[in-house]
Design a protein around this motif. Structure first.
Motif, mmCIF file in Angstrom:
data_model
loop_
_atom_site.group_PDB
_atom_site.id
_atom_site.type_symbol
_atom_site.label_atom_id
_atom_site.label_comp_id
_atom_site.label_asym_id
_atom_site.label_seq_id
_atom_site.Cartn_x
_atom_site.Cartn_y
_atom_site.Cartn_z
ATOM 1 N N ARG A 163 0.523 -1.145 0.268
ATOM 2 C CA ARG A 163 -0.160 -0.158 0.000
ATOM 3 C C ARG A 163 1.083 1.342 -0.394
ATOM 4 O O ARG A 163 1.506 1.671 1.129
ATOM 5 N N PRO A 164 0.828 2.492 -0.777
ATOM 6 C CA PRO A 164 1.496 3.707 -0.997
ATOM 7 C C PRO A 164 1.508 3.881 0.482
ATOM 8 O O PRO A 164 0.175 4.218 0.359
ATOM 9 N N ARG A 165 2.640 4.463 0.727
ATOM 10 C CA ARG A 165 1.995 5.706 1.374
ATOM 11 C C ARG A 165 2.758 7.004 0.640
ATOM 12 O O ARG A 165 3.185 6.938 -0.291
ATOM 13 N N ILE A 166 2.160 7.942 2.483
ATOM 14 C CA ILE A 166 2.664 9.674 1.135
ATOM 15 C C ILE A 166 4.146 9.816 0.529
ATOM 16 O O ILE A 166 3.782 10.958 -0.286
ATOM 17 N N GLU A 167 4.944 9.452 1.057
ATOM 18 C CA GLU A 167 6.412 9.336 0.417
ATOM 19 C C GLU A 167 6.632 8.469 -1.098
ATOM 20 O O GLU A 167 6.567 9.297 -2.097
ATOM 21 N N HIS A 168 5.368 7.043 -1.093
ATOM 22 C CA HIS A 168 5.205 7.006 -2.767
ATOM 23 C C HIS A 168 4.889 7.985 -3.389
ATOM 24 O O HIS A 168 5.334 7.982 -4.484
ATOM 25 N N GLY A 205 4.562 10.971 -3.198
ATOM 26 C CA GLY A 205 5.382 12.599 -3.837
ATOM 27 C C GLY A 205 5.947 12.003 -4.581
ATOM 28 O O GLY A 205 6.568 12.796 -5.737
ATOM 29 N N CYS A 206 6.461 10.964 -4.551
ATOM 30 C CA CYS A 206 7.166 10.348 -5.809
ATOM 31 C C CYS A 206 6.844 10.688 -6.783
ATOM 32 O O CYS A 206 7.756 11.329 -8.388
ATOM 33 N N MET A 207 5.605 9.562 -7.228
ATOM 34 C CA MET A 207 5.292 9.937 -8.457
ATOM 35 C C MET A 207 4.721 11.073 -8.935
ATOM 36 O O MET A 207 4.750 11.274 -10.079
ATOM 37 N N VAL A 208 4.306 11.388 -8.053
ATOM 38 C CA VAL A 208 3.733 12.982 -8.679
ATOM 39 C C VAL A 208 4.557 13.882 -9.251
ATOM 40 O O VAL A 208 4.436 14.567 -9.908
ATOM 41 N N ASP A 209 6.429 13.940 -8.228
ATOM 42 C CA ASP A 209 7.127 14.514 -8.306
ATOM 43 C C ASP A 209 7.433 13.953 -10.124
ATOM 44 O O ASP A 209 8.273 14.861 -11.148
ATOM 45 N N ILE A 210 7.626 13.150 -10.166
ATOM 46 C CA ILE A 210 8.197 12.810 -11.664
ATOM 47 C C ILE A 210 7.119 13.060 -12.736
ATOM 48 O O ILE A 210 7.722 13.055 -13.161
ATOM 49 N N LEU A 211 5.815 12.880 -12.376
ATOM 50 C CA LEU A 211 4.912 12.913 -13.184
ATOM 51 C C LEU A 211 5.109 14.542 -13.611
ATOM 52 O O LEU A 211 4.999 15.172 -14.971
ATOM 53 N N ALA A 212 4.965 15.080 -12.580
ATOM 54 C CA ALA A 212 4.946 17.180 -12.812
ATOM 55 C C ALA A 212 6.224 17.066 -13.336
ATOM 56 O O ALA A 212 5.927 18.231 -14.541
ATOM 57 N N ALA A 272 7.757 15.846 -15.220
ATOM 58 C CA ALA A 272 7.985 15.500 -17.063
ATOM 59 C C ALA A 272 6.911 16.759 -17.194
ATOM 60 O O ALA A 272 7.022 16.056 -19.043
ATOM 61 N N GLY A 273 5.947 17.099 -17.308
ATOM 62 C CA GLY A 273 4.786 18.071 -17.417
ATOM 63 C C GLY A 273 3.671 16.764 -18.028
ATOM 64 O O GLY A 273 2.579 17.352 -18.159
ATOM 65 N N PHE A 274 3.594 15.919 -17.510
ATOM 66 C CA PHE A 274 2.071 15.020 -16.740
ATOM 67 C C PHE A 274 1.179 15.880 -16.347
ATOM 68 O O PHE A 274 1.360 14.698 -14.396
ATOM 69 N N ILE A 275 1.191 16.935 -15.774
ATOM 70 C CA ILE A 275 0.445 17.507 -15.164
ATOM 71 C C ILE A 275 -1.125 16.887 -14.072
ATOM 72 O O ILE A 275 -1.495 16.680 -13.690
ATOM 73 N N GLU A 276 -1.697 16.626 -15.570
ATOM 74 C CA GLU A 276 -3.565 16.186 -15.304
ATOM 75 C C GLU A 276 -3.134 14.187 -14.816
ATOM 76 O O GLU A 276 -3.850 14.080 -13.729
ATOM 77 N N GLU A 277 -2.555 13.505 -15.555
ATOM 78 C CA GLU A 277 -1.945 12.642 -14.440
ATOM 79 C C GLU A 277 -1.321 12.905 -12.811
ATOM 80 O O GLU A 277 -1.782 11.753 -11.963
ATOM 81 N N ALA A 278 -0.185 13.762 -12.542
ATOM 82 C CA ALA A 278 0.039 13.742 -11.753
ATOM 83 C C ALA A 278 -1.223 13.947 -10.770
ATOM 84 O O ALA A 278 -1.650 13.610 -9.706
ATOM 85 N N SER A 284 -5.382 12.628 -6.625
ATOM 86 C CA SER A 284 -6.639 12.615 -6.188
ATOM 87 C C SER A 284 -7.104 10.734 -5.869
ATOM 88 O O SER A 284 -8.418 11.076 -5.803
ATOM 89 N N GLY A 285 -6.517 9.995 -6.658
ATOM 90 C CA GLY A 285 -6.045 8.663 -6.046
ATOM 91 C C GLY A 285 -5.658 7.883 -4.543
ATOM 92 O O GLY A 285 -5.676 7.081 -4.281
ATOM 93 N N MET A 286 -4.915 9.324 -4.479
ATOM 94 C CA MET A 286 -4.559 8.829 -2.694
ATOM 95 C C MET A 286 -5.378 8.956 -2.339
ATOM 96 O O MET A 286 -5.871 8.545 -1.201
ATOM 97 N N ASN A 287 -4.638 7.664 -1.104
ATOM 98 C CA ASN A 287 -5.669 6.389 -0.215
ATOM 99 C C ASN A 287 -4.863 7.338 1.902
ATOM 100 O O ASN A 287 -5.183 7.407 2.580
ATOM 101 N N CYS A 288 -4.508 9.276 0.858
ATOM 102 C CA CYS A 288 -4.275 9.946 2.049
ATOM 103 C C CYS A 288 -4.358 11.254 2.209
ATOM 104 O O CYS A 288 -3.759 11.352 0.598
ATOM 105 N N ARG A 289 -4.101 12.163 2.532
ATOM 106 C CA ARG A 289 -4.051 13.353 2.176
ATOM 107 C C ARG A 289 -2.862 14.034 1.755
ATOM 108 O O ARG A 289 -1.556 13.840 2.560
ATOM 109 N N PRO A 290 -2.741 14.913 1.005
ATOM 110 C CA PRO A 290 -2.037 15.580 0.069
ATOM 111 C C PRO A 290 -0.858 16.159 1.282
ATOM 112 O O PRO A 290 -1.861 17.134 1.738
ATOM 113 N N ASP A 291 0.194 16.061 1.358
ATOM 114 C CA ASP A 291 1.220 17.264 2.095
ATOM 115 C C ASP A 291 1.357 18.359 1.182
ATOM 116 O O ASP A 291 1.356 18.477 0.235
#
Length: 188
Positions: free
Chosen positions: A141-146, A148-155, A157-163, A168-175
């Protein structure tokens, strides 16, 4: 130098002192390893971590080779050491060897290190693949740190919508770090 002459050390002096510390620890640690029979997991993992943090990759490799079989902690330390020393691609190759050749099951820490390496190198497809592997194959189960890495990787690279979809699909609140990654990417 500091007490007798009142001189402050510069970066080169500190580097020399760290090198001397590594060599001192090396002699002491190898004596301990011989005394313990050469295979104390905790000591070897700690030494690999210490050498890695000091930038002594060859010493870290030498010590790690003393383990007849690597546990998940040593794999994590070795992958993290390479990542921290700027050898991101090597760290990912080591992860692939761990999972494909040695058949070691990665844990949440392993995936955090691997996703971080992907983030530093801008490896979007690999990041997606590792995240999917973590969730689907390893059932971690992904944690906030996982996330965070995925959002950073995607963002980055310009994949803002995917980020945003990841957020929106996280199982925790974004920090704040996740929001900052998105905002930085939007500004660029």
């Amino acid at each position: 130098m500091q007490r007798g002459m009142g001189l402050a050390p510069d970066a080169y002096t500190v580097q020399s002192v760290l090198g001397a510390c590594v060599l001192s620890v090396d002699v002491y640690a190898h004596a301990l390893l011989r005394q313990l029979g050469g295979h104390d997991d905790i000591l070897i993992n700690s030494l690999v971590d210490l050498y890695g943090k000091c930038g002594a990759l060859e010493l870290a490799r030498q010590v790690s080779y003393q383990m007849p079989e690597w546990d998940i902690t040593l794999w994590n330390v070795a992958i993290l050491t390479l990542d921290n020393q700027g050898c991101m691609r090597e760290s990912l190759e080591l992860f692939d060897r761990m999972t494909r050749v040695e058949n070691v099951v990665p844990n949440a820490i392993t995936f955090l290190v691997v996703l971080s390496a992907c983030k530093h190198v801008g490896m979007v497809e690999e990041g997606r693949r590792y995240f999917e592997m973590m969730v689907s194959k390893c059932r971690i189960r992904p944690r906030i740190e996982h996330y965070g890495c995925m959002v950073d990787i995607l963002a980055r690279a310009g994949f803002i919508e995917e980020a945003l979809d990841v957020v929106s699909g996280m199982n925790c609140r974004p920090d704040a770090i996740i929001w900052r990654s998105l905002l930085d990417a939007c500004c660029k």
